[in-house]
Design an enzyme around this catalytic site. Structure first.
Site, PDB file in Angstrom:
ATOM      1  NE  ARG A   1     -68.566  -5.757  -0.703  1.00 37.49           N
ATOM      2  CZ  ARG A   1     -69.362  -6.336  -1.615  1.00 37.49           C
ATOM      3  NH1 ARG A   1     -70.478  -5.735  -2.010  1.00 37.49           N
ATOM      4  NH2 ARG A   1     -69.069  -7.522  -2.090  1.00 37.49           N
TER       5      ARG A   1
ATOM      6  CB  SER B   1     -62.858  -8.408   0.234  1.00 39.34           C
ATOM      7  OG  SER B   1     -63.495  -9.476  -0.405  1.00 39.34           O
TER       8      SER B   1
ATOM      9  CD  GLU C   1     -65.247  -5.231   1.864  1.00 40.79           C
ATOM     10  OE1 GLU C   1     -65.069  -5.522   0.682  1.00 40.79           O
ATOM     11  OE2 GLU C   1     -65.755  -6.014   2.689  1.00 40.79           O
TER      12      GLU C   1
HETATM   13  C1  LIG Z   1     -64.537 -14.642   5.965  1.00 42.78           C
HETATM   14  C2  LIG Z   1     -65.275 -13.343   5.668  1.00 42.78           C
HETATM   15  C3  LIG Z   1     -66.002 -13.245   4.510  1.00 42.78           C
HETATM   16  C4  LIG Z   1     -66.701 -12.065   4.203  1.00 42.78           C
HETATM   17  N1  LIG Z   1     -67.418 -12.016   3.050  1.00 42.78           N
HETATM   18  C5  LIG Z   1     -68.105 -10.903   2.728  1.00 42.78           C
HETATM   19  C6  LIG Z   1     -68.869 -10.839   1.515  1.00 42.78           C
HETATM   20  O1  LIG Z   1     -68.962 -11.805   0.765  1.00 42.78           O
HETATM   21  N2  LIG Z   1     -69.520  -9.678   1.236  1.00 42.78           N
HETATM   22  C7  LIG Z   1     -69.473  -8.598   2.069  1.00 42.78           C
HETATM   23  O2  LIG Z   1     -70.105  -7.587   1.741  1.00 42.78           O
HETATM   24  N3  LIG Z   1     -68.767  -8.639   3.223  1.00 42.78           N
HETATM   25  C8  LIG Z   1     -68.090  -9.749   3.571  1.00 42.78           C
HETATM   26  N4  LIG Z   1     -67.357  -9.794   4.734  1.00 42.78           N
HETATM   27  C9  LIG Z   1     -67.288  -8.597   5.599  1.00 42.78           C
HETATM   28  C10 LIG Z   1     -68.294  -8.617   6.788  1.00 42.78           C
HETATM   29  O3  LIG Z   1     -68.716  -9.922   7.057  1.00 42.78           O
HETATM   30  C11 LIG Z   1     -69.514  -7.747   6.518  1.00 42.78           C
HETATM   31  O4  LIG Z   1     -69.129  -6.422   6.253  1.00 42.78           O
HETATM   32  C12 LIG Z   1     -70.485  -7.727   7.715  1.00 42.78           C
HETATM   33  O5  LIG Z   1     -71.670  -7.047   7.377  1.00 42.78           O
HETATM   34  C13 LIG Z   1     -69.885  -7.100   8.968  1.00 42.78           C
HETATM   35  O6  LIG Z   1     -70.773  -7.353  10.022  1.00 42.78           O
HETATM   36  P1  LIG Z   1     -70.320  -7.219  11.533  1.00 42.78           P
HETATM   37  O7  LIG Z   1     -71.534  -7.364  12.374  1.00 42.78           O
HETATM   38  O8  LIG Z   1     -69.231  -8.190  11.824  1.00 42.78           O
HETATM   39  O9  LIG Z   1     -69.777  -5.739  11.551  1.00 42.78           O
HETATM   40  P2  LIG Z   1     -68.606  -5.138  12.475  1.00 42.78           P
HETATM   41  O10 LIG Z   1     -67.297  -5.607  11.971  1.00 42.78           O
HETATM   42  O11 LIG Z   1     -68.912  -5.383  13.901  1.00 42.78           O
HETATM   43  O12 LIG Z   1     -68.769  -3.593  12.132  1.00 42.78           O
HETATM   44  C14 LIG Z   1     -68.452  -3.097  10.856  1.00 42.78           C
HETATM   45  C15 LIG Z   1     -68.785  -1.607  10.804  1.00 42.78           C
HETATM   46  O13 LIG Z   1     -70.204  -1.428  10.901  1.00 42.78           O
HETATM   47  C16 LIG Z   1     -70.529  -0.651  12.061  1.00 42.78           C
HETATM   48  N5  LIG Z   1     -71.744  -1.249  12.643  1.00 42.78           N
HETATM   49  C17 LIG Z   1     -71.932  -2.545  12.976  1.00 42.78           C
HETATM   50  N6  LIG Z   1     -73.193  -2.721  13.418  1.00 42.78           N
HETATM   51  C18 LIG Z   1     -73.802  -1.511  13.360  1.00 42.78           C
HETATM   52  C19 LIG Z   1     -75.104  -1.043  13.681  1.00 42.78           C
HETATM   53  N7  LIG Z   1     -76.059  -1.862  14.125  1.00 42.78           N
HETATM   54  N8  LIG Z   1     -75.367   0.278  13.514  1.00 42.78           N
HETATM   55  C20 LIG Z   1     -74.420   1.126  13.068  1.00 42.78           C
HETATM   56  N9  LIG Z   1     -73.162   0.741  12.737  1.00 42.78           N
HETATM   57  C21 LIG Z   1     -72.874  -0.569  12.886  1.00 42.78           C
HETATM   58  C22 LIG Z   1     -69.329  -0.763  12.975  1.00 42.78           C
HETATM   59  O14 LIG Z   1     -69.258   0.359  13.843  1.00 42.78           O
HETATM   60  C23 LIG Z   1     -68.193  -0.826  11.973  1.00 42.78           C
HETATM   61  O15 LIG Z   1     -67.871   0.461  11.518  1.00 42.78           O
HETATM   62  C24 LIG Z   1     -66.652 -10.954   5.083  1.00 42.78           C
HETATM   63  C25 LIG Z   1     -65.911 -11.073   6.276  1.00 42.78           C
HETATM   64  C26 LIG Z   1     -65.232 -12.246   6.561  1.00 42.78           C
HETATM   65  C27 LIG Z   1     -64.476 -12.371   7.866  1.00 42.78           C
END
Ligand SMILES: Cc1cc2nc3c(=O)[nH]c(=O)nc-3n(C[C@H](O)[C@H](O)[C@H](O)COP(=O)(O)OP(=O)(O)OC[C@H]3O[C@@H](n4cnc5c(N)ncnc54)[C@H](O)[C@@H]3O)c2cc1C
Length: 338
Positions: A165, A237, A333
């Site tokens: 992570r 998580s 996380e």
């Molecule tokens: C129901 C649920 C289940 C999940 N299961 C998992 C799992 O099994 N495994 C897991 O690892 N995660 C899981 N997650 C967490 C999440 O889905 C991941 O971390 C995902 O990659 C976040 O993507 P996002 O586009 O929504 O990021 P955001 O929430 O929009 O951003 C997260 C972070 O990344 C940064 N960021 C986003 N895009 C960029 C970019 N292009 N360049 C630079 N920085 C950027 C943002 O500034 C922020 O700091 C889960 C979440 C939920 C709600």
């Protein structure tokens, strides 16, 4: 010129459904629009939040700056050999749609990562992982735009310094780059990873499961364990599984012989944060308007769409009680803003 929307409500753009307002919101579709958005933030001297699907952030309060949401789309085969295809994907693409696309096109490797919410560009940030696979196993390189200079830089897999992570973009290069595309090396012939016991058990009835069957099994397990953020707001998580040394585990085992741990290397183990929270008595509990999910104590939910500060207050109570009972620190996380 991208459209800058003032006083923008972010409640629908974060999966915790926290009510929060940004000074400005702008959707960007390519590198030029991204540069214009960054220039605007720099000229106005405003802080930045780069947003994908908002599934791994907690908005503690209103965001006093510019929220830049990546909406870039596109997939391109950039190389191919007998065994592999290298697929370059724009950061704004939806993660699960990409997994479906690869399966539809007989490209394999992402199946265990089905149904993780969010964008392709965010996947490398915390090296998303599930059911025995981490995205670092598939990424060969990525492109990222340096916020300070506007220059696009290529990062090899190694230079991303992926870990559990974690990546360089959460550490030494935090807030310095916007990831604009990610290149994956995908297999033409599936090589399934069924190392995760629940996945193996679900597929036990099938002689020779297909990658599609693996994806469907992962989706089924996830839907049975995790609340759907569209119905019950959450960020998956809430805490990372803490890593401790073996000596500390031996001490804990004398009081908690059933403590759940996974080996990391010869001297360290990862504890199941969900088990610790459950054993500290938090499963199904509610405090400050937020809840600990009854099926999975690692997930905090926000059914009443309370403020981010309230969700964080519950998280802190959990951290305190786990530290007091087990002497273990739980690290959050999701990233907290502002
Ligand atoms: C129901 C649920 C289940 C999940 N299961 C998992 C799992 O099994 N495994 C897991 O690892 N995660 C899981 N997650 C967490 C999440 O889905 C991941 O971390 C995902 O990659 C976040 O993507 P996002 O586009 O929504 O990021 P955001 O929430 O929009 O951003 C997260 C972070 O990344 C940064 N960021 C986003 N895009 C960029 C970019 N292009 N360049 C630079 N920085 C950027 C943002 O500034 C922020 O700091 C889960 C979440 C939920 C709600």
């Amino acid at each position: 010129m991208p459209l800058f929307l003032p006083h923008f409500n972010l409640q629908k753009l974060n999966t915790l459904a926290v009510p929060a307002v940004a000074n400005f919101y702008v959707a960007v579709h390519d590198d030029d629009e991204l540069r214009e958005a960054l220039t605007f933030a720099c000229t106005e001297n405003l802080p930045l939040l780069v947003l994908g699907g908002g599934s791994n952030i907690v908005l503690r309060a209103d965001f006093p700056g510019v929220v830049i949401q990546l909406k870039s789309q596109g997939k391109e085969v950039v190389a191919e050999d007998e065994h592999f295809v290298w697929l370059k994907v724009a950061a704004g693409e939806n993660w699960h749609h990409l997994v479906e696309y690869t399966l539809d096109n007989a490209l394999y490797g992402l199946e265990n990562l089905s149904l993780i919410p969010g964008s392709v560009g965010a996947a490398p940030i915390q090296n998303i992982g599930a059911y025995g696979v981490e995205v670092k196993d598939l990424i060969t390189e990525l492109s990222a735009l340096e916020i300070r200079s506007g220059i696009v830089v290529n990062f090899t897999n190694e230079s991303c310094r992926f870990d559990y992570r974690d990546s360089i973009f959460k550490q030494a290069l935090k807030d310095q780059y916007v990831i604009t595309s990610v290149t994956f090396r995908l297999r033409k012939t599936a090589q399934l990873n069924l190392s995760y016991p629940a996945l193996r058990d679900t597929l036990a009835g099938l002689d020779n499961p297909s990658p599609q069957a693996v994806s469907e099994a992962v989706i089924g397990i996830r839907q049975s364990k995790l609340p759907d953020p569209a119905l019950t707001p959450n960020v998956g998580s809430f805490f990372k599984n803490p890593i401790i040394n073996l000596a500390q585990l031996q001490v804990l085992r004398t009081t908690y012989p059933d403590i759940v741990s996974y080996p990391v290397d010869t001297v360290r183990v990862k504890l199941a944060a969900g088990w610790l929270i459950d054993r500290a008595g938090w499963r199904g509990k509610e405090a400050a308007g937020a809840k600990v999910h009854a099926q999975q104590a690692l997930v905090l939910t926000n059914p009443d769409r309370a403020s981010g500060a309230r969700v964080l207050a519950l998280a802190e109570l959990i951290q305190q009680s786990v530290r007091a009972q087990f002497g273990v620190t739980l690290e959050m996380e999701p990233r907290v803003y502002p």
